[in-house]
Motif scaffolding. Structure first.
Motif, PDB file in Angstrom:
ATOM      1  N   SER A  49      53.387  23.136  20.978  1.00 27.69           N
ATOM      2  CA  SER A  49      53.749  21.946  21.735  1.00 27.69           C
ATOM      3  C   SER A  49      52.493  21.268  22.271  1.00 27.69           C
ATOM      4  O   SER A  49      51.433  21.894  22.341  1.00 27.69           O
ATOM      5  CB  SER A  49      54.692  22.277  22.896  1.00 27.69           C
ATOM      6  OG  SER A  49      55.319  21.100  23.338  1.00 27.69           O
ATOM      7  N   LEU A 106      61.283  15.133  17.140  1.00 29.22           N
ATOM      8  CA  LEU A 106      61.379  16.447  16.515  1.00 29.22           C
ATOM      9  C   LEU A 106      62.295  16.380  15.292  1.00 29.22           C
ATOM     10  O   LEU A 106      62.007  16.976  14.245  1.00 29.22           O
ATOM     11  CB  LEU A 106      61.923  17.432  17.560  1.00 29.22           C
ATOM     12  CG  LEU A 106      61.737  18.907  17.336  1.00 29.22           C
ATOM     13  CD1 LEU A 106      60.321  19.233  16.946  1.00 29.22           C
ATOM     14  CD2 LEU A 106      62.102  19.668  18.606  1.00 29.22           C
ATOM     15  N   ILE A 164      52.964  19.303  14.339  1.00 31.09           N
ATOM     16  CA  ILE A 164      53.924  20.412  14.239  1.00 31.09           C
ATOM     17  C   ILE A 164      53.792  21.123  12.893  1.00 31.09           C
ATOM     18  O   ILE A 164      53.736  22.352  12.813  1.00 31.09           O
ATOM     19  CB  ILE A 164      55.364  19.870  14.415  1.00 31.09           C
ATOM     20  CG1 ILE A 164      55.536  19.299  15.830  1.00 31.09           C
ATOM     21  CG2 ILE A 164      56.404  20.942  14.112  1.00 31.09           C
ATOM     22  CD1 ILE A 164      56.796  18.476  16.023  1.00 31.09           C
ATOM     23  N   ALA A 192      55.031  25.229  12.419  1.00 34.17           N
ATOM     24  CA  ALA A 192      55.709  25.762  13.610  1.00 34.17           C
ATOM     25  C   ALA A 192      57.209  25.902  13.384  1.00 34.17           C
ATOM     26  O   ALA A 192      57.825  25.098  12.686  1.00 34.17           O
ATOM     27  CB  ALA A 192      55.449  24.839  14.797  1.00 34.17           C
ATOM     28  N   ALA A 218      61.289  22.712  12.223  1.00 34.21           N
ATOM     29  CA  ALA A 218      61.058  23.141  13.604  1.00 34.21           C
ATOM     30  C   ALA A 218      62.188  22.664  14.521  1.00 34.21           C
ATOM     31  O   ALA A 218      62.687  21.558  14.373  1.00 34.21           O
ATOM     32  CB  ALA A 218      59.735  22.568  14.092  1.00 34.21           C
ATOM     33  N   VAL A 265      59.463  24.246  18.902  1.00 30.64           N
ATOM     34  CA  VAL A 265      58.670  23.245  19.629  1.00 30.64           C
ATOM     35  C   VAL A 265      59.328  22.954  20.984  1.00 30.64           C
ATOM     36  O   VAL A 265      60.258  22.152  21.063  1.00 30.64           O
ATOM     37  CB  VAL A 265      58.575  21.932  18.809  1.00 30.64           C
ATOM     38  CG1 VAL A 265      57.745  20.889  19.543  1.00 30.64           C
ATOM     39  CG2 VAL A 265      57.962  22.202  17.440  1.00 30.64           C
TER      40      VAL A 265
END
Ligand code: ADP
Ligand code: TRP
Length: 346
Positions: free
Chosen positions: A23, A169, A151, A156, A191, A159
């Motif tokens: 993040s 996102l 990201i 990832a 993610a 998040v």
């Protein structure tokens, strides 16, 4: 030894099998209660349970053209506040976005599969256009692409972000899926938000207007002293009080209770809810209690900020080791991405 560190030692790099959390927060001023409850508090909680990357989004802050004299100080401020709030560079990789040029390269590549129509429909973009019609730059339009690069560069899985970032996102997931299917390889995972209390948090401002935000001028900052916090809380917008028992709360009062639920214990929340319900509530008492409980959380953090901010040797060590770890992971991803697209060495 925390699990993350143990695994890092074991594999001697960052490509071990633990799930990755990432993040970032933009370097646009001091951190406020929205950043703390929406993001930072959760970062601290999970830093030794996952392979964590937390970074300072200095490139994202350029959409508003900060003065060069302030740019570096803002990055330093967030870094010092991250550390003061409990992020541990031994447990998580803490780095500065612009220190990892692989992010910018991935941004260029993802821009090729991001469509202008979908970017123009982003809620945050439309809001910014409304707020600042004279500064609708392309960086603002492609903000979600840069965020997706942040990201995806570390592939990832989780998040942790506040509610305001959920659409971004979702777009990162769209780009991950689109890339994988266009090139026929599973380079990127999808993610998801890491939420701890049922749903993502939105900390309201005390001026009765939407969310607390750095650019909304309605923040209570981790850096504020007791007097400032008390003054800000006592000035919060209220109404003339309930006239009927058990009546629904208007938004401005609901906002105070939302904050109370975040900083106070259950018995305090119950006490003031009862007072609201039987119409005997005194907003002055509620605010005094709220200010006190905010201070209980923020003042111990504030105490540490200055010492860390002024320790240049420590900060540069943290930044250098974060950069090296972040670049190792980022360049491994970029190699896969370039291979998938068809870049070949001569
Ligand atoms: P700001 O909006 O104040 O400029 P950022 O955009 O850098 O702050 O946000 C950093 C993180 O803090 C993000 O995860 C964002 O979701 C979270 N955040 C910011 N404001 C709030 C808020 N009022 N409530 C909940 N989370 C927030
Ligand atoms: N856009 C985020 C915000 O304004 C900050 C951010 C940039 C971010 N890149 C990110 C958050 C990647 C999570 C993951 O709050």
């Amino acid at each position: 030894m925390p699990a993350a560190k143990q695994l890092r030692r074991l594999f001697n790099d960052t490509t071990y099998t633990m799930e990755t959390v990432l993040s970032g927060i933009r370097s646009t001023g001091h951190l406020h209660l929205g950043n703390y409850f929406g993001a930072l508090k959760n970062f601290v909680k999970i830093q030794d349970k996952y392979n964590c990357y937390f970074f300072i989004a200095d490139l994202h802050s350029l959409t508003t053209h900060p003065h060069p004299d302030d740019f570096h100080a803002s990055v330093k401020t967030i870094l010092a506040e991250y550390l003061a709030a409990g992020l541990d560079p031994e447990k998580a990789t803490l780095y500065i976005q612009s220190d990892v040029p692989e992010v910018s390269e991935l941004y260029v590549l993802l821009n090729m599969i991001a469509y202008v129509g979908e970017l123009e429909r982003t809620v945050t973009f439309k809001e910014k256009v409304r707020q600042n019609p004279d500064n609708v730059n392309a960086g603002l339009l492609t903000y979600p692409v840069l965020m997706a690069s942040d990201i995806l560069i570390h592939r990832a899985n989780w998040v942790p972000v506040g509610k305001d970032q959920e659409q971004h996102l979702e777009m990162a997931r769209v780009y991950a899926r689109r890339f994988n299917s266009m090139y026929g390889v599973e380079v990127f995972p999808e993610a998801h938000n890491l939420v701890f209390t049922g749903e993502a948090i939105k900390v309201p401002g005390l001026d009765g207007t939407g969310k607390m935000g750095k650019s909304n001028g309605n923040g209570i900052y981790l850096y504020d002293d007791e007097k400032t916090i008390t003054k800000k809380v006592m000035k919060a917008v209220t109404d003339s009080g309930p006239t009927e028992p058990n009546s629904p709360m208007p938004q401005v009062i609901e906002n105070l209770f939302t904050l109370l639920r975040l900083v106070s214990d259950q018995s305090t929340v119950d006490y003031f809810t009862e007072k609201w319900n039987d119409c005997s509530i005194r907003y002055g008492d509620l605010k005094k209690q709220l200010a006190q409980d905010i201070c209980k959380i923020t003042l111990p953090i504030k105490e540490k900020i200055d010492a860390i901010y002024n320790d240049d040797a420590y900060l540069s060590k943290v930044v250098a080791s974060g950069r090296d770890r972040a670049r190792a992971s980022a360049s491994a991803t970029l190699t896969e991405v370039r291979k998938a697209i068809g870049f070949r060495a001569f």
